[in-house]
Design a protein around this motif. Sequence first.
Motif, short mmCIF file in Angstrom:
data_model
loop_
_atom_site.label_atom_id
_atom_site.label_comp_id
_atom_site.label_asym_id
_atom_site.label_seq_id
_atom_site.Cartn_x
_atom_site.Cartn_y
_atom_site.Cartn_z
N LEU B 32 10.88 11.48 33.25
CA LEU B 32 10.41 11.67 34.17
C LEU B 32 11.11 11.59 35.55
CD1 LEU B 32 7.81 8.70 33.54
CD2 LEU B 32 7.36 11.14 32.77
N ILE B 33 10.43 12.70 36.53
CA ILE B 33 10.93 13.20 37.70
C ILE B 33 9.74 13.16 38.58
CG2 ILE B 33 11.97 14.80 39.24
CD1 ILE B 33 13.98 14.09 36.93
N ARG B 34 8.64 13.92 38.60
CA ARG B 34 7.47 13.79 39.13
C ARG B 34 6.56 12.92 38.44
NH1 ARG B 34 6.07 17.48 43.28
NH2 ARG B 34 7.51 19.07 43.57
N GLY B 35 5.64 12.19 39.08
CA GLY B 35 4.81 11.23 38.17
C GLY B 35 5.30 9.76 37.83
N GLY B 44 1.62 4.66 43.81
CA GLY B 44 0.74 5.80 43.55
C GLY B 44 1.31 7.04 43.14
N ALA B 45 2.47 6.80 42.55
CA ALA B 45 3.13 8.20 42.16
C ALA B 45 2.64 8.62 40.83
CB ALA B 45 4.64 8.14 42.35
N CYS B 46 2.14 7.65 39.96
CA CYS B 46 2.15 7.93 38.56
C CYS B 46 0.57 7.98 37.92
CB CYS B 46 2.88 7.07 37.72
SG CYS B 46 2.22 5.49 37.83
N ALA B 47 -0.36 8.40 38.89
CA ALA B 47 -1.65 8.55 38.38
C ALA B 47 -2.04 9.42 37.19
CB ALA B 47 -2.47 9.08 39.50
N VAL B 48 -2.66 8.89 36.15
CA VAL B 48 -3.19 9.71 35.02
C VAL B 48 -4.54 9.85 34.75
CG1 VAL B 48 -0.88 9.43 33.57
CG2 VAL B 48 -2.90 8.07 33.42
N THR B 75 -3.14 13.22 30.94
CA THR B 75 -2.32 14.28 31.59
C THR B 75 -2.11 13.52 32.76
OG1 THR B 75 -1.84 16.38 32.31
CG2 THR B 75 -3.96 15.55 32.81
N GLN B 76 -0.86 13.89 33.23
CA GLN B 76 -0.59 13.27 34.73
C GLN B 76 -1.10 14.10 35.88
OE1 GLN B 76 3.97 13.34 33.97
NE2 GLN B 76 3.94 11.15 34.83
N VAL B 77 -1.18 13.35 36.89
CA VAL B 77 -1.76 14.26 38.09
C VAL B 77 -0.92 13.85 39.25
CG1 VAL B 77 -3.64 14.89 39.50
CG2 VAL B 77 -4.11 13.75 37.26
N PRO B 78 0.64 14.21 39.04
CA PRO B 78 1.46 13.63 40.10
C PRO B 78 1.23 14.19 41.52
CG PRO B 78 2.44 15.47 38.50
CD PRO B 78 1.01 15.19 38.29
N PHE B 79 0.31 15.33 41.58
CA PHE B 79 0.31 15.77 43.12
C PHE B 79 -0.84 16.50 43.06
CE2 PHE B 79 0.42 19.46 46.08
CZ PHE B 79 0.97 18.95 47.02
N PHE B 80 -1.62 16.24 44.30
CA PHE B 80 -2.97 16.97 44.55
C PHE B 80 -2.81 17.42 45.88
CE2 PHE B 80 -7.27 18.08 44.85
CZ PHE B 80 -7.66 18.56 43.66
N PRO B 81 -3.12 18.82 46.37
CA PRO B 81 -3.09 19.13 47.50
C PRO B 81 -4.31 18.49 48.35
CG PRO B 81 -3.65 21.07 46.24
CD PRO B 81 -3.41 20.09 45.28
N ALA B 82 -4.12 18.21 49.60
CA ALA B 82 -5.10 17.56 50.34
C ALA B 82 -4.99 17.68 51.78
CB ALA B 82 -5.36 16.07 50.06
N GLN B 83 -6.10 17.93 52.54
CA GLN B 83 -5.85 18.20 53.91
C GLN B 83 -5.57 16.88 54.72
OE1 GLN B 83 -6.53 21.14 54.47
NE2 GLN B 83 -6.40 21.36 56.59
N GLY B 151 -4.45 10.10 45.18
CA GLY B 151 -4.97 11.57 45.31
C GLY B 151 -6.19 11.68 44.44
N LEU B 152 -6.32 10.97 43.29
CA LEU B 152 -7.46 11.21 42.47
C LEU B 152 -8.67 11.04 43.12
CD1 LEU B 152 -6.29 9.09 39.40
CD2 LEU B 152 -6.40 11.57 39.59
N CYS B 153 -9.22 10.53 44.02
CA CYS B 153 -10.42 10.74 44.74
C CYS B 153 -10.66 11.91 45.47
CB CYS B 153 -10.61 9.49 45.79
SG CYS B 153 -9.30 9.40 47.15
N ALA B 154 -9.54 12.59 46.14
CA ALA B 154 -9.73 14.04 46.66
C ALA B 154 -9.93 15.23 45.42
CB ALA B 154 -8.51 14.30 47.44
N ALA B 155 -9.21 14.70 44.36
CA ALA B 155 -9.14 15.61 43.10
C ALA B 155 -10.78 15.90 42.77
CB ALA B 155 -8.31 15.20 42.20
N ARG B 156 -11.38 14.79 42.79
CA ARG B 156 -12.92 14.96 41.95
C ARG B 156 -13.82 15.28 42.97
NH1 ARG B 156 -14.35 15.03 37.52
NH2 ARG B 156 -15.50 13.27 37.10
#
Lengths: 539, 226
Positions: B32-35, B44-48, B75-83, B151-156
Amino acid sequence: MSYPENLRDSIDRVKASRQARLGAEFPRLTPEEKTALLAAFHPDYRAESKRELRVGPNRGERVPQELADLLEGKSWIDPDRFRLDRVDYETDVLVVGGGGAGCTAALLAWEHGARVLLATKLRLGDSNTIMAEGGIAAATEPEDSPMLHYLDTVGGGRYENVPELVEALVLDAPLVVEWLENLGVVFDRRPDGSILTHAPGGHCRRRSHSCKDLTGLEIMRVLRDEVRNKDIEVMEFCAVVELLLDENGNCAGAVLYNFDNQEYLLVRAGAVILTTGGMGRLHINEFPTSNHYGATADGLVVAYRAGAPLLYVDAVQYHPTGVAWPDQMLGYLITEALRAHGAHLVNARGERFINELETRDAVASAIIRECREGRGVRTPTGTEGVWLDTPMIDLIGGQGKMTRQFTGICKRFERYGIDVSSDPILVYPTQHYQNGGVKHDPQGKTAIPGLFVAGEVGGGVHGRNRLGANSLVDIFVFGRRAGAAAALDARDGRSGKLTLEHVRRFHRELQKAGIREPVTSPLLIPDYLSAGHKARQHV
Amino acid sequence: MSRVNIFIMGKRYEIPEGYTIMRAFEYAGYRLIRGCGCRAGACGACAVVYRTAGDYRLKSGLACQTPVEEGMNLTQVPFFPAQKAVYDLNRIADPVAEFCRLYPELSRCLGCNVCTKICPQGLDVMYYIAAAQRKDLALTTELSFDCLMCGLCAARCPAEIAQFNVAMYARRVYGKELAKKYSYARRRADEIRRGVYNDEVRRLKEMDRQSLKELYDRRDIVKAKY
């Protein structure tokens, strides 16, 4: 998955002795008793865990085996083939590391007018800072003083601390709390608005300032947000693999490795600040660790190869209370604020065996003694530990105190079916902190002009043993100082020709010392792949 | 040791029971590097996100904290773009009023509650967003305090709010107001700036080890620990 049946017996003994223990004072160790305890049980005193360095500025000194391998390692890059004429980034100050010290240094360098580039191996904020639970030490209470903070710090450090650094620490500490308050950090407060303080082990006054048991998370969130509010370029997933010097011996940049596309990037800088943290993930003496994934001593390795002497890197801190059960939480740190709030340490027989507020080295040694002498609790997976009697916190502080003040810890255990407000926590020392590091002055300057350090990568302020809550203040005190000093330093500009001659020289030294197969270092990422997987990788 | 079947991005692996998702990744051969961050549930780096067999619901967790279970497809969600709003806390005259300017999308909340459902920390995200709409900074702070900003809240979010950044702003403004009101550390900081303690600290700095040790061993230790 709650506690297995065979642990219930000793949990019952802890419960049975609770009322009698409540309110009883356990005697402090005399100075002689403490010395004897450390010599007999502290892992640092095991001769076979260390070896002499054969190369570099600290040649002849003994350091942990796992660190020695990396310090005696070879570079990721070939100094004869790496092109130094192709500069990818140019900046005044390069900060390497994105934890508390790195973000602080970047902010202060920016405030002092420098162009700042911050590179970090993982995400911005991924660090030991974000994991800090307990608090940040500063003599802000009326009955406290910087002098008492000084005495506690040097007494805890076994009087080996560098005096100038301790002076900077205790005099800057209240300024740091003020700075964080003004950045909008939400500290725990009393009803009158003043900050709630507590006294961690080794501190003679209440001086640790907390944000529930998520102090580091709260501060790190704020600093990360502030870095993103400023015009500071952040490069995530970029690790330092080598420092660059100029022909006059000044540090003038670094070579970074971009994990996402496997590129080596050349950064030219007026000054470099290393804030890469410690070496927890080297698992010294095969201990579990409380440290984050990236704590692999990268900064020590590149600074050492460039010629910067290290100080006290043989002194490793084992935090007394790492989780010993459940297995999934092995090594996870349980803040000493729990002990400050009244939780006793109790062996398998339900007896106390140490005053819980002794310094970390002494408490860790006492736990190891209990286990080695057969008074520990053995788990189904074969690990051992003693009990941290957390239900006492509600007994002393009133029903609900534990879940209110220590929500983070409670939630984590809940996932494994353990309610720590009614059952104790099984603990064993966990590798926690690198007491030493790169030698530096009160402005963070190292022996190499243009190279600064701040935070755990630096050494000297804590002597041979750091007090709780003193690292969270250390990173901001020296982060601020290094940031400001590096910005000033970078103004002079480093225009000399870039060179990797120091790497060539180091490689020759390795050969001369007869080190035929050096590992490639810094380590960058720990190797946790399973043996089964590795076997399948070979044809 | 008994094993469970899990699917990492659709591919099946047999993993020892009781492993966390993070250990399962490494067992399966992912370096693992990301996640991957603190490996202790604090960063909070390792959200799945995952689904389990026969269940339509989307579940979430931190890989380092969540044990594997049979049939998990993840699946991992290691990054999600957010304002993220850019601001200077020292230059905002009315930080509460500024809320609407910095995060106008706050008023778009549909009240669907997916943010709360996905939060691996179990926070009542929708409720703190409602508190933020009412500009109740104290409540927003309290309800969002354990946020790891995964970032999962913003993803949804169908209203495209970056809840965790909204809460970040609210907490900082709240903390800053407390600091203005009480400025707790300022008194000691002012004394230090005036140099009140310089001489005495210097005296300690120049003291030999034996004298320091005597002072240390004699110092009184406060009884009230907190």
